[in-house]
Write an enzyme that holds these catalytic residues in place. Structure first.
Site, PDB file in Angstrom:
ATOM      1  N   GLU A 217      -1.619  -8.792   4.713  1.00  0.00           N
ATOM      2  CA  GLU A 217      -1.458  -8.930   6.175  1.00  0.00           C
ATOM      3  C   GLU A 217      -2.793  -8.848   6.904  1.00  0.00           C
ATOM      4  OE1 GLU A 217      -0.957  -6.242   4.444  1.00  0.00           O
ATOM      5  OE2 GLU A 217      -0.941  -4.402   5.624  1.00  0.00           O
TER       6      GLU A 217
ATOM      7  N   HIS B 218      -3.799  -5.519   0.929  1.00  0.00           N
ATOM      8  CA  HIS B 218      -3.215  -5.813   2.240  1.00  0.00           C
ATOM      9  C   HIS B 218      -3.294  -7.301   2.577  1.00  0.00           C
ATOM     10  CE1 HIS B 218      -2.554  -1.681   3.584  1.00  0.00           C
ATOM     11  NE2 HIS B 218      -3.680  -1.369   2.978  1.00  0.00           N
TER      12      HIS B 218
ATOM     13  N   CYS C 291       0.834  -1.201   0.000  1.00  0.00           N
ATOM     14  CA  CYS C 291       0.000   0.000   0.000  1.00  0.00           C
ATOM     15  C   CYS C 291       0.874   1.259   0.000  1.00  0.00           C
ATOM     16  CB  CYS C 291      -0.984  -0.042   1.177  1.00  0.00           C
ATOM     17  SG  CYS C 291      -2.338   1.144   1.002  1.00  0.00           S
TER      18      CYS C 291
END
Lengths: 80, 229
Positions: free
Chosen positions: B205, B203, B86
């Site tokens: 994660e 993302h 990002c």
């Protein structure tokens, strides 16, 4: 001396913000407004009296930080 | 696998990515402050998401010039893997570690949603736990994710297999319907030439545990552990 730097999007790079500004102006009763391109204006105070030297330093600043030359053009104007 | 996660003023996903790394390695990564021109040697450097320096001037532009990024560039040149997520993707492109630029989303809106991604290749240390062509679901959260590169750069990226992920429809169709930001060729993530640097807007994660609503991002971290341990 003072330097004025204009950073604008290169021709051919889509400018959705410029488009939105144009649409808004049209809606607000300014039908004469056609294509709008927006950019940035940066004013810098430079401790340098030699215009040639100042210009070269500003070129460097534009390439290193002030503009992203993948999508942006810049122009430098020296005042006083 | 020992990892470092960079922290800039305005970063906000550094904790999320640190947690994802700890989940798969059992080891907390080193958190490295932006002013540190030197930090411990690690097998991986992660540039996390957020709004470094308040997105002043251009997203990632200020962070790209910070002392820590000068050291990241040196290490990347030596082959140390770098993952930019990002805002981290914006930072590594501004730093010149990846080509192109992330522009304002074409529709001008911040987009926060789950998106589908088509994995373009499994032949990288970041994507080896996926299959080429596989569709995964992960979230995006950004206002400047509209990837752009000039025609020559784009051709080089495509010809050399440097596209990592593309936005797609749930069935894997790569077209405008799955593209959340107007990104050219539906590009969601790219590699550098040696595939040791990867940047992506989504993302992974935040898709590592069922309570997040999906676990499709976990394999990215597991794959790195496998490649780098």
């Amino acid at each position: 001396m003072k330097a004025r730097v204009h950073v604008t999007l290169k021709n051919g790079v889509l400018d959705p913000q410029g488009k939105a500004i144009g649409h808004s102006l049209n809606r607000l009763g300014f039908p004469e407004v056609g294509d709008v391109r927006q950019g940035k204006y940066i004013e810098l105070e430079i401790a340098e009296t030699d215009k040639t030297k100042a210009k070269a330093r500003l070129e460097d600043m534009c390439k290193k930080l002030l503009a992203n030359t993948v999508i942006e053009n810049y122009s430098i104007e020296l005042v006083g | 696998m020992k990892a470092a996660v960079l922290v800039f003023p305005g970063s906000n996903r550094e904790g999320d990515v640190a947690q994802a790394i700890e989940l798969v390695t059992g080891r907390r990564p080193a958190m490295v402050w932006h002013g540190d021109g030197d930090f411990e040697k690690t097998d991986l450097i992660v540039v996390p998401g957020g709004f470094s320096y308040g997105d002043y001037l251009r997203c990632g532009a200020m962070a790209a010039q910070s002392p820590v990024m000068a050291e990241v560039k040196r290490r990347a040149a030596q082959g140390v893997p770098v993952l930019g997520i990002c805002n981290g993707f914006q930072i590594v492109t501004e730093a010149g570690l990846l080509p192109g630029v992330l522009m304002r989303n074409a529709h001008l809106k911040f987009v926060c949603a789950d998106v589908h991604l088509k994995v373009e290749t499994s032949q990288s240390l970041f994507t080896n736990r996926y299959q080429a062509g596989q569709v995964i679901k992960v979230p995006v959260a950004h206002a400047e994710g509209n990837y752009f590169a000039d025609a020559e750069t784009l051709k080089r990226l495509e010809d050399r297999g440097q596209i990592a992920f593309r936005y797609c429809a749930p069935d894997g169709t790569v077209d405008g319907s799955g593209n959340p930001n107007g990104s050219i060729n539906n590009i969601a993530g790219i590699f550098n030439e040696t595939k040791t640097v990867m940047g992506l807007m989504p993302h992974p994660e935040n898709a590592t545990e069922p309570m997040f609503g999906g676990t499709d991002g976990k394999a990215l971290f597991e794959g790195m552990v496998e490649a780098l341990s």
